[in-house]
Design a protein around this motif. Sequence first.
Motif, PDB file in Angstrom:
ATOM      1  N   ALA A  15      -3.040  13.749   6.840  1.00  0.00           N
ATOM      2  CA  ALA A  15      -4.015  12.712   6.472  1.00  0.00           C
ATOM      3  C   ALA A  15      -4.140  12.605   4.952  1.00  0.00           C
ATOM      4  CB  ALA A  15      -5.373  13.017   7.091  1.00  0.00           C
ATOM      5  N   VAL A  16      -4.228  13.751   4.262  1.00  0.00           N
ATOM      6  CA  VAL A  16      -4.376  13.726   2.801  1.00  0.00           C
ATOM      7  C   VAL A  16      -3.148  13.077   2.162  1.00  0.00           C
ATOM      8  CG1 VAL A  16      -4.496  15.178   0.722  1.00  0.00           C
ATOM      9  CG2 VAL A  16      -6.009  15.654   2.646  1.00  0.00           C
ATOM     10  N   SER A  17      -1.951  13.448   2.641  1.00  0.00           N
ATOM     11  CA  SER A  17      -0.732  12.853   2.078  1.00  0.00           C
ATOM     12  C   SER A  17      -0.709  11.348   2.297  1.00  0.00           C
ATOM     13  CB  SER A  17       0.521  13.446   2.731  1.00  0.00           C
ATOM     14  OG  SER A  17       0.538  14.823   2.559  1.00  0.00           O
ATOM     15  N   GLU A  18      -1.018  10.918   3.517  1.00  0.00           N
ATOM     16  CA  GLU A  18      -0.981   9.479   3.825  1.00  0.00           C
ATOM     17  C   GLU A  18      -2.018   8.717   3.012  1.00  0.00           C
ATOM     18  OE1 GLU A  18       0.333  10.028   8.522  1.00  0.00           O
ATOM     19  OE2 GLU A  18      -1.336   8.718   8.045  1.00  0.00           O
ATOM     20  N   LEU A  19      -3.224   9.281   2.935  1.00  0.00           N
ATOM     21  CA  LEU A  19      -4.298   8.567   2.226  1.00  0.00           C
ATOM     22  C   LEU A  19      -4.024   8.492   0.724  1.00  0.00           C
ATOM     23  CD1 LEU A  19      -7.294   9.892   4.333  1.00  0.00           C
ATOM     24  CD2 LEU A  19      -6.692   7.475   4.039  1.00  0.00           C
ATOM     25  N   LYS A  20      -3.381   9.532   0.175  1.00  0.00           N
ATOM     26  CA  LYS A  20      -3.029   9.470  -1.254  1.00  0.00           C
ATOM     27  C   LYS A  20      -2.084   8.289  -1.505  1.00  0.00           C
ATOM     28  CE  LYS A  20      -2.010  13.925  -2.292  1.00  0.00           C
ATOM     29  NZ  LYS A  20      -1.670  15.087  -3.126  1.00  0.00           N
ATOM     30  N   VAL A  21      -1.080   8.154  -0.629  1.00  0.00           N
ATOM     31  CA  VAL A  21      -0.125   7.042  -0.774  1.00  0.00           C
ATOM     32  C   VAL A  21      -0.861   5.703  -0.650  1.00  0.00           C
ATOM     33  CG1 VAL A  21       1.841   5.873   0.320  1.00  0.00           C
ATOM     34  CG2 VAL A  21       1.876   8.366   0.035  1.00  0.00           C
ATOM     35  N   LYS A  22      -1.731   5.599   0.348  1.00  0.00           N
ATOM     36  CA  LYS A  22      -2.418   4.324   0.598  1.00  0.00           C
ATOM     37  C   LYS A  22      -3.362   3.958  -0.548  1.00  0.00           C
ATOM     38  CE  LYS A  22      -2.145   4.491   5.616  1.00  0.00           C
ATOM     39  NZ  LYS A  22      -2.866   4.243   6.869  1.00  0.00           N
ATOM     40  N   LEU A  23      -4.111   4.950  -1.050  1.00  0.00           N
ATOM     41  CA  LEU A  23      -5.073   4.653  -2.117  1.00  0.00           C
ATOM     42  C   LEU A  23      -4.349   4.360  -3.434  1.00  0.00           C
ATOM     43  CD1 LEU A  23      -7.747   7.355  -1.198  1.00  0.00           C
ATOM     44  CD2 LEU A  23      -7.871   4.902  -0.759  1.00  0.00           C
ATOM     45  N   ARG A  24      -3.251   5.085  -3.666  1.00  0.00           N
ATOM     46  CA  ARG A  24      -2.463   4.792  -4.872  1.00  0.00           C
ATOM     47  C   ARG A  24      -1.828   3.409  -4.752  1.00  0.00           C
ATOM     48  NH1 ARG A  24      -0.170  11.010  -5.407  1.00  0.00           N
ATOM     49  NH2 ARG A  24      -2.057  11.790  -6.406  1.00  0.00           N
ATOM     50  N   GLY A  25      -1.579   2.985  -3.511  1.00  0.00           N
ATOM     51  CA  GLY A  25      -1.037   1.643  -3.249  1.00  0.00           C
ATOM     52  C   GLY A  25      -1.981   0.549  -3.708  1.00  0.00           C
ATOM     53  N   ILE A  26      -3.282   0.802  -3.617  1.00  0.00           N
ATOM     54  CA  ILE A  26      -4.267  -0.204  -4.072  1.00  0.00           C
ATOM     55  C   ILE A  26      -4.050  -0.450  -5.563  1.00  0.00           C
ATOM     56  CG2 ILE A  26      -6.730  -0.696  -4.424  1.00  0.00           C
ATOM     57  CD1 ILE A  26      -7.372   1.012  -1.976  1.00  0.00           C
ATOM     58  N   ARG A  27      -3.911   0.659  -6.300  1.00  0.00           N
ATOM     59  CA  ARG A  27      -3.692   0.549  -7.750  1.00  0.00           C
ATOM     60  C   ARG A  27      -2.425  -0.275  -8.056  1.00  0.00           C
ATOM     61  NH1 ARG A  27      -4.404   2.819 -12.871  1.00  0.00           N
ATOM     62  NH2 ARG A  27      -2.418   2.867 -13.913  1.00  0.00           N
ATOM     63  N   LYS A  28      -1.374   0.072  -7.322  1.00  0.00           N
ATOM     64  CA  LYS A  28      -0.083  -0.601  -7.536  1.00  0.00           C
ATOM     65  C   LYS A  28      -0.188  -2.104  -7.290  1.00  0.00           C
ATOM     66  CE  LYS A  28       3.777   2.096  -7.631  1.00  0.00           C
ATOM     67  NZ  LYS A  28       3.682   3.451  -7.163  1.00  0.00           N
ATOM     68  N   GLN A  29      -0.908  -2.474  -6.235  1.00  0.00           N
ATOM     69  CA  GLN A  29      -1.023  -3.901  -5.904  1.00  0.00           C
ATOM     70  C   GLN A  29      -1.727  -4.674  -7.013  1.00  0.00           C
ATOM     71  OE1 GLN A  29      -2.397  -4.608  -1.771  1.00  0.00           O
ATOM     72  NE2 GLN A  29      -1.757  -2.502  -1.446  1.00  0.00           N
ATOM     73  N   PHE A  30      -2.758  -4.080  -7.605  1.00  0.00           N
ATOM     74  CA  PHE A  30      -3.439  -4.749  -8.725  1.00  0.00           C
ATOM     75  C   PHE A  30      -2.488  -4.895  -9.906  1.00  0.00           C
ATOM     76  CE2 PHE A  30      -7.262  -4.002  -6.355  1.00  0.00           C
ATOM     77  CZ  PHE A  30      -8.144  -4.990  -6.774  1.00  0.00           C
ATOM     78  N   GLU A  31      -1.735  -3.827 -10.183  1.00  0.00           N
ATOM     79  CA  GLU A  31      -0.801  -3.864 -11.316  1.00  0.00           C
ATOM     80  C   GLU A  31       0.240  -4.958 -11.118  1.00  0.00           C
ATOM     81  OE1 GLU A  31       0.514   0.194 -11.424  1.00  0.00           O
ATOM     82  OE2 GLU A  31      -0.801   0.673 -13.120  1.00  0.00           O
ATOM     83  N   ASN A  32       0.731  -5.069  -9.873  1.00  0.00           N
ATOM     84  CA  ASN A  32       1.748  -6.093  -9.583  1.00  0.00           C
ATOM     85  C   ASN A  32       1.217  -7.499  -9.808  1.00  0.00           C
ATOM     86  OD1 ASN A  32       3.664  -4.245  -9.014  1.00  0.00           O
ATOM     87  ND2 ASN A  32       3.566  -4.450  -6.787  1.00  0.00           N
ATOM     88  N   GLN A  33      -0.109  -7.665  -9.650  1.00  0.00           N
ATOM     89  CA  GLN A  33      -0.745  -8.967  -9.871  1.00  0.00           C
ATOM     90  C   GLN A  33      -1.181  -9.132 -11.329  1.00  0.00           C
ATOM     91  OE1 GLN A  33      -1.626 -11.279  -7.174  1.00  0.00           O
ATOM     92  NE2 GLN A  33      -0.153 -10.018  -6.079  1.00  0.00           N
TER      93      GLN A  33
END
Length: 220
Positions: A15-33
């Motif tokens: 769960a910790v590994s998956e959630l780290k990827v998912k939450l870091r994904g939020i950051r990435k999506q903003f950067e891409n925009q």
Amino acid sequence: MIANWDQFLLPYQQAVSELKVKLRGIRKQFENQNQRPPIEFVTGRVKPVPSIEEKMTRRHVAEERLEKDMQDIAGLRIMCQFVEDIYQVVDLLRQRTDLTILEERDYIHNEKPSGYRSYHIVIEYPVQLVTGEKKILAEIQVRTLAMNFWATIEHSLNYKYQGDFPEQLSQRLQRAAEAAFKLDTEMSEIREEIQEAQHYTPKSGGQPGIPPETSHDKED
Ligand code: 0O2
Ligand code: 0O2
């Protein structure tokens, strides 16, 4: 005591590994925009076994109740630049369909007696195991960089004093927490200035980040 901790903790690690990827994904999506992300960085950990055992004793948590009564065996931390970002992140988490929010605790506007500030969210998160789905609890702490600075230092002092601070130190830490929050408030005010400044669009030939000379050239 639990005979096989590795087996017990495996879904929490996943769960910790998956959630780290998912939450870091939020950051990435903003950067891409090309937008400033409300998340600065994300960390996560599974609570070490000695800490789980210590908390079980302190809180009188029976082994059969561990999964239900200890909400932070899986812990995620989201660090933000501004207090406003915290509430934006909380809203983003509320909209997600891959986790269920069970509890929210606002220790930002209701700080703890120690001076501690953060926004805590307890979630139920489904982990896919070979034996089927298992829902586990996890705690997400959302805080500013200043709140994190204070909490990290206070936490390390806790190791030295075992939570029993001399009165003077305790008062100093409370004052330091207030100073950190004042810094956050000041930064929020600058943030509004920054957003106003973002209305400036450099004309061709202008240098990126440097506003044009007249303040009437606003383009939306
Ligand atoms: P300490 O000093 O004993 O706390 P990555 O490779 O980026 O995926 P990485 O770099 O190993 O992972 O670190 P990660 O997982 O981002 O962050 C681990 C550190 O974050 C831990 O420090 C924890 O202190 C801290 N941490 C993150 N979330 C929580 C939380 O919810 N609760 C608590 N108590 N700590 C958290 P260390 O390195 O284990 O050392
Ligand atoms: P760790 O892994 O060492 O961080 P309790 O657990 O008794 O404090 P509760 O209601 O179960 O209380 O949960 P709460 O208060 O929402 O969140 C507890 C966690 O918040 C702590 O985890 C810390 O990570 C953090 N926290 C709460 N108060 C303070 C504080 O005064 N100083 C600091 N530095 N952190 C705080 P643990 O269990 O201490 O574990």
